[in-house]
Write a protein that holds these residues in place. Structure first.
Motif, short mmCIF file in Angstrom:
data_model
loop_
_atom_site.label_atom_id
_atom_site.label_comp_id
_atom_site.label_asym_id
_atom_site.label_seq_id
_atom_site.Cartn_x
_atom_site.Cartn_y
_atom_site.Cartn_z
N ALA A 92 27.20 -41.22 -44.44
CA ALA A 92 26.55 -40.45 -44.02
C ALA A 92 27.35 -38.87 -44.39
CB ALA A 92 25.18 -40.29 -42.58
N SER A 93 28.88 -38.74 -44.23
CA SER A 93 29.60 -38.05 -43.54
C SER A 93 30.17 -37.97 -44.87
CB SER A 93 30.87 -38.23 -42.92
OG SER A 93 31.37 -39.67 -43.39
N LYS A 94 30.11 -38.90 -46.45
CA LYS A 94 30.80 -38.72 -47.34
C LYS A 94 28.97 -37.31 -47.73
CE LYS A 94 33.24 -42.81 -48.32
NZ LYS A 94 33.18 -43.66 -48.95
N VAL A 95 28.53 -37.90 -47.67
CA VAL A 95 27.01 -37.18 -48.08
C VAL A 95 27.10 -35.98 -48.25
CG1 VAL A 95 24.49 -37.11 -48.28
CG2 VAL A 95 25.69 -39.17 -48.38
N ASP A 96 27.24 -35.86 -46.84
CA ASP A 96 27.49 -34.83 -46.26
C ASP A 96 28.51 -33.50 -46.88
OD1 ASP A 96 25.29 -34.70 -44.56
OD2 ASP A 96 26.14 -35.45 -42.80
N LEU A 97 29.44 -34.07 -46.71
CA LEU A 97 30.53 -34.02 -47.51
C LEU A 97 30.85 -33.54 -49.50
CD1 LEU A 97 33.66 -35.65 -46.76
CD2 LEU A 97 32.96 -33.45 -45.65
N LYS A 101 30.58 -29.40 -50.70
CA LYS A 101 31.54 -29.38 -51.30
C LYS A 101 30.43 -28.37 -52.91
CE LYS A 101 34.36 -31.96 -55.60
NZ LYS A 101 34.33 -33.34 -56.00
N SER A 102 28.79 -28.87 -53.52
CA SER A 102 28.18 -28.16 -54.34
C SER A 102 28.21 -26.91 -53.61
CB SER A 102 26.95 -29.15 -53.93
OG SER A 102 26.08 -29.41 -53.24
#
Length: 133
Positions: A92-97, A101-102
């Motif tokens: 989930a934190s990777k998706v948040d990152l 980023k976008s």
């Protein structure tokens, strides 16, 4: 003497041609030997009480092992559950990152446009101030 001993006595007396007293001694000795041998064999046999005791000991050991095994399985299941939660949190934190980023990329784009406008505005103001004097 039993029937088996009588047959043995007749066999030893008639076929081996031993006198009656020697045949009787022979049969008696063999009878005593077989009785001692049978007694030793009987001593090696377990009694019903011993078997019940061993059975109950084995049952208690099996229940203890079963309990330990259940505890180990529960501990492993708990660790796996924590690992799954940790992995889901990291994903989930990777998706948040990726979202952050976008968002930053779009903000950098707008920031570049605002800076360009500010620079053009500053140059325009400086040129106007220089022309006015």
């Amino acid at each position: 003497m039993n029937v088996g001993n009588l047959k043995l006595y007749d066999l030893v007396r008639q076929d081996l041609h031993l006198p009656d007293n020697k045949a009787l001694e022979f049969v008696t000795a063999i009878g005593e030997f077989s009785e001692r041998h049978q007694a030793r064999q009987d001593e090696l046999l377990a009694t019903k009480a011993e078997l019940q005791s061993t059975k109950s000991e084995l049952k208690s050991e099996m229940l203890a092992i079963k309990s330990e095994l259940k505890q180990d399985i529960h501990a492993i299941a708990t660790k796996v559950e924590h690992l799954e939660i940790h992995m889901n949190t990291r994903m989930a934190s990777k998706v948040d990152l990726a979202d952050a980023k976008s968002d930053l990329k779009s903000h950098y784009g707008w920031l570049t446009i605002v800076q360009f406008i500010a620079i053009v505005g500053t140059l325009f103001t400086l040129m106007r101030f220089a022309l006015v004097r």
